[in-house]
Design a protein around this motif. Structure first.
Motif, PDB file in Angstrom:
ATOM      1  N   GLN A  27      19.656 -47.794   8.051  1.00  0.00           N
ATOM      2  CA  GLN A  27      20.253 -46.933   7.027  1.00  0.00           C
ATOM      3  C   GLN A  27      19.165 -46.206   6.238  1.00  0.00           C
ATOM      4  OE1 GLN A  27      23.977 -48.237   4.771  1.00  0.00           O
ATOM      5  NE2 GLN A  27      22.399 -48.566   3.229  1.00  0.00           N
ATOM      6  N   TYR A  28      19.422 -44.939   5.943  1.00  0.00           N
ATOM      7  CA  TYR A  28      18.488 -44.177   5.113  1.00  0.00           C
ATOM      8  C   TYR A  28      19.174 -42.936   4.569  1.00  0.00           C
ATOM      9  CZ  TYR A  28      17.683 -40.912   9.042  1.00  0.00           C
ATOM     10  OH  TYR A  28      17.831 -39.979  10.038  1.00  0.00           O
ATOM     11  N   GLU A  29      18.514 -42.275   3.614  1.00  0.00           N
ATOM     12  CA  GLU A  29      19.074 -41.100   2.946  1.00  0.00           C
ATOM     13  C   GLU A  29      18.324 -39.843   3.377  1.00  0.00           C
ATOM     14  OE1 GLU A  29      18.726 -41.768  -1.229  1.00  0.00           O
ATOM     15  OE2 GLU A  29      19.600 -43.786  -1.119  1.00  0.00           O
ATOM     16  N   VAL A  30      19.068 -38.721   3.465  1.00  0.00           N
ATOM     17  CA  VAL A  30      18.476 -37.421   3.762  1.00  0.00           C
ATOM     18  C   VAL A  30      19.106 -36.380   2.847  1.00  0.00           C
ATOM     19  CG1 VAL A  30      18.151 -35.603   5.489  1.00  0.00           C
ATOM     20  CG2 VAL A  30      18.076 -37.998   6.191  1.00  0.00           C
TER      21      VAL A  30
ATOM     22  N   ASN B 207      14.857 -44.506   0.768  1.00  0.00           N
ATOM     23  CA  ASN B 207      15.587 -45.779   0.863  1.00  0.00           C
ATOM     24  C   ASN B 207      15.934 -46.178   2.297  1.00  0.00           C
ATOM     25  OD1 ASN B 207      15.704 -46.355  -2.010  1.00  0.00           O
ATOM     26  ND2 ASN B 207      17.092 -44.599  -2.125  1.00  0.00           N
ATOM     27  N   PHE B 208      14.899 -46.304   3.127  1.00  0.00           N
ATOM     28  CA  PHE B 208      15.076 -46.813   4.488  1.00  0.00           C
ATOM     29  C   PHE B 208      15.298 -48.320   4.429  1.00  0.00           C
ATOM     30  CE2 PHE B 208      13.618 -43.044   6.741  1.00  0.00           C
ATOM     31  CZ  PHE B 208      12.852 -42.404   5.770  1.00  0.00           C
ATOM     32  N   ILE B 209      16.243 -48.809   5.232  1.00  0.00           N
ATOM     33  CA  ILE B 209      16.457 -50.250   5.312  1.00  0.00           C
ATOM     34  C   ILE B 209      16.878 -50.608   6.730  1.00  0.00           C
ATOM     35  CG2 ILE B 209      18.841 -50.074   4.481  1.00  0.00           C
ATOM     36  CD1 ILE B 209      18.490 -52.886   3.263  1.00  0.00           C
ATOM     37  N   ILE B 210      16.320 -51.696   7.238  1.00  0.00           N
ATOM     38  CA  ILE B 210      16.694 -52.246   8.538  1.00  0.00           C
ATOM     39  C   ILE B 210      17.005 -53.718   8.309  1.00  0.00           C
ATOM     40  CG2 ILE B 210      15.931 -52.746  10.885  1.00  0.00           C
ATOM     41  CD1 ILE B 210      14.024 -50.370  10.652  1.00  0.00           C
ATOM     42  N   CYS B 211      18.247 -54.112   8.629  1.00  0.00           N
ATOM     43  CA  CYS B 211      18.649 -55.487   8.369  1.00  0.00           C
ATOM     44  C   CYS B 211      19.766 -55.878   9.326  1.00  0.00           C
ATOM     45  CB  CYS B 211      19.104 -55.662   6.912  1.00  0.00           C
ATOM     46  SG  CYS B 211      20.571 -54.680   6.489  1.00  0.00           S
ATOM     47  N   SER B 212      20.324 -57.076   9.123  1.00  0.00           N
ATOM     48  CA  SER B 212      21.419 -57.564   9.965  1.00  0.00           C
ATOM     49  C   SER B 212      22.673 -57.860   9.168  1.00  0.00           C
ATOM     50  CB  SER B 212      20.993 -58.845  10.712  1.00  0.00           C
ATOM     51  OG  SER B 212      19.941 -58.574  11.608  1.00  0.00           O
TER      52      SER B 212
ATOM     53  N   TRP C 105      21.621 -44.833  -3.219  1.00  0.00           N
ATOM     54  CA  TRP C 105      22.423 -43.638  -2.933  1.00  0.00           C
ATOM     55  C   TRP C 105      23.606 -43.506  -3.888  1.00  0.00           C
ATOM     56  CZ3 TRP C 105      27.540 -43.600  -0.887  1.00  0.00           C
ATOM     57  CH2 TRP C 105      28.019 -42.327  -0.587  1.00  0.00           C
ATOM     58  N   GLY C 106      24.217 -44.634  -4.244  1.00  0.00           N
ATOM     59  CA  GLY C 106      25.347 -44.596  -5.172  1.00  0.00           C
ATOM     60  C   GLY C 106      24.968 -43.997  -6.513  1.00  0.00           C
ATOM     61  N   LEU C 107      23.744 -44.308  -6.989  1.00  0.00           N
ATOM     62  CA  LEU C 107      23.288 -43.766  -8.269  1.00  0.00           C
ATOM     63  C   LEU C 107      23.063 -42.253  -8.154  1.00  0.00           C
ATOM     64  CD1 LEU C 107      22.548 -44.530 -11.139  1.00  0.00           C
ATOM     65  CD2 LEU C 107      20.210 -44.977 -10.369  1.00  0.00           C
ATOM     66  N   LYS C 108      22.484 -41.823  -7.049  1.00  0.00           N
ATOM     67  CA  LYS C 108      22.299 -40.378  -6.833  1.00  0.00           C
ATOM     68  C   LYS C 108      23.640 -39.658  -6.793  1.00  0.00           C
ATOM     69  CE  LYS C 108      17.930 -40.414  -4.197  1.00  0.00           C
ATOM     70  NZ  LYS C 108      17.679 -41.838  -3.980  1.00  0.00           N
ATOM     71  N   LYS C 109      24.616 -40.297  -6.167  1.00  0.00           N
ATOM     72  CA  LYS C 109      25.947 -39.691  -6.061  1.00  0.00           C
ATOM     73  C   LYS C 109      26.587 -39.536  -7.441  1.00  0.00           C
ATOM     74  CE  LYS C 109      30.371 -40.272  -3.676  1.00  0.00           C
ATOM     75  NZ  LYS C 109      31.184 -41.177  -2.811  1.00  0.00           N
ATOM     76  N   LEU C 110      26.400 -40.525  -8.301  1.00  0.00           N
ATOM     77  CA  LEU C 110      26.950 -40.434  -9.656  1.00  0.00           C
ATOM     78  C   LEU C 110      26.314 -39.299 -10.441  1.00  0.00           C
ATOM     79  CD1 LEU C 110      27.209 -44.199 -10.716  1.00  0.00           C
ATOM     80  CD2 LEU C 110      29.096 -42.615 -10.278  1.00  0.00           C
TER      81      LEU C 110
END
Length: 468
Positions: free
Chosen positions: A48-51, A336-341, A354-359
């Motif tokens: 997951q990441y933002e662009v 905000n790149f993240i790699i997880c399971s 991302w939620g804060l940017k959206k607000l």
């Protein structure tokens, strides 16, 4: 290409900065090792990441590469040929909007790697690439060999690694025999000319398709001796005209003014019309081919390269992430790149970033009026819709609420209905007469018109009012 770490140009969260691609028409490469290599076993992979395409995007990509684990992986030499396991993210050039999900599959028989591309998402990606907002891109790979692609936490594509990749992970069990050849006498024609058909004796192939109209008459006033174009009398030879180099100078041609008022000029020629006798070249009618054998295809043989990989999720492990891009647009923002399971971890990470940017972006959104004006600037026909939407209720209000013109009957009624002084005795007599009239009216017609009832009520009310 040049990279910078800076805040968003619009709707920035104070103190929050991201990685920004700054150069135009250059190759960019940047990478980092993971804190722990990801091995594809029994846990899902979530990337997951933002662009944010801060200037929109003309031609370029914003995808990431998850680099394959190997002993000779050296990020100082990261470039387009560096082996990767997964490539994921947005890409656009011209009007071709893509959202890549590609994984490199290892052929278990040959050991070679082939790229497998997910089918295109069945959604319009254009708005995500051109609205200059920060969007969240998520890829979820599951151990059951399924995948999901999300934008802003909404699924835009999903499928199976075994069924929805191009080309398929597993090859066909059978292939066409490359040595098989079509027999020389194989007839693939479903229709053939009728061999028994004969051209009719009166079929004239020499008649032309169009002929002169014999009934046409030259229009009256046609100027046969006047040319359609004449030399411009006002034209003058340029001063730098060299007749030895440029040849003899001639004035440019203009339309003959005498022809403007006439039906035509020059030699009159009869107009052409379709020839009623024309039939063209005769051809025999087509009939079903009695020898038709269908479309030939080579016979099938077992595929010597066939294999079956039932779990393509078990890909080559990944140990680094990289951006290897070329773009004709600058200021592409990554964050905000993240790699997880664990999905909960990815969702919480998204909510805090991302939620804060959206607000912040929502708080800075223009009002409804500004949005309508902006939409109309992009689509001018919306102005007509806006005007009709405003005019319709106004027109209806005027139609139903504006007082109508008074009729002569109403005016006459008002004149005769002026209140006057009356005694109690006179009131009693008028009331009795009114009641008698009502009884007579009911007997004559039980379906008394509503307007008649109204008139009596008004008269009675007037009497009572005069009493007071």
């Amino acid at each position: 290409g040049r990279w910078e770490v800076e805040e968003l140009k619009e709707n920035a969260v104070p103190g929050d900065r991201g990685l920004v691609l700054k150069s135009v028409a250059k190759y960019h490469a940047i990478s980092a090792m993971l804190t722990k290599a990801f091995v594809f076993d029994d846990k899902p992979l979530i990337v997951q990441y933002e662009v944010n395409f801060q200037k929109g995007i003309d031609c370029g990509g914003a995808y990431i590469k998850l680099l394959s684990s190997s002993n000779d992986l050296n990020l100082e030499y990261f470039f387009d040929k560096t082996p990767y396991t997964i490539m994921f993210g947005p890409d656009k050039c011209g009007e071709d909007y893509k959202l890549h999900f590609i994984f490199r599959h290892k052929n278990p028989k040959t050991g070679e790697y082939d790229e497998k591309h997910a089918e295109r998402p069945d959604v319009d990606l254009k708005k995500f690439y051109l609205d200059k907002k920060t969007h969240l891109y998520t890829l979820v790979l599951k151990p059951d060999d399924t995948f999901e692609i999300l934008i802003d936490q909404t699924v835009v594509s999903k499928g199976s690694l075994l069924e929805n990749m191009i080309p398929p992970v597993n090859p066909s069990k059978e292939i066409e025999d490359p040595t098989d050849k079509k027999p020389d006498d194989w007839d693939e024609r479903p229709k053939i000319p009728d061999p028994n058909a004969v051209k009719p004796d009166d079929w004239d192939e020499d008649e032309p398709a169009r002929i002169e109209d014999p009934d046409a008459v030259k229009p009256e006033g046609w100027l046969d001796d006047e040319p359609q174009y004449v030399p411009d009398p006002n034209a003058k030879k340029p001063k730098d005209w060299d007749e030895e180099m440029d040849g003899e100078w001639e004035a440019p041609q203009i339309r003959n003014a005498k022809c403007e008022a006439a039906p035509g000029c020059g030699e009159w020629v009869r107009p052409m019309k379709n020839n009623p006798k024309y039939k063209g070249k005769w051809r025999a009618p087509m009939i079903d081919n009695p020898n038709y054998q269908g479309i030939w295809s080579p016979r099938k043989i077992p595929n010597p390269d066939y294999f079956e990989d039932l779990h393509p999720f078990k890909m080559t492990a990944i140990s680094a992430i990289g951006l290897e891009l070329w773009s004709m647009t600058s200021d592409i923002y990554f964050d905000n790149f993240i790699i997880c399971s664990e999905k909960e971890v990815a969702d919480r990470w998204a909510a805090d970033s991302w939620g804060l940017k959206k607000l912040v972006a929502s708080a800075n959104e223009p009002g409804m009026f500004s949005q309508l004006v902006t939409a109309a600037e992009e689509h001018p026909w919306l102005w007509v819709l806006y005007i009709l939407t405003l005019a319709l209720p106004v027109g209806l209000s005027v139609l139903f609420c504006w007082p109508g013109k008074k009729s002569d009957e109403d005016i006459d009624f008002k004149k005769h209905d002026i209140s006057k002084q009356i005694t109690k005795g006179e009131l009693k007599e008028e009331t009795e007469e009114l009641e008698d009239d009502e009884l007579e009216d009911e007997k004559e017609n039980e379906d008394t018109d509503e307007d008649g009832k109204m008139s009596k009520s008004v008269s009675a009310c007037s009497l009572v009012k005069d009493m007071n």
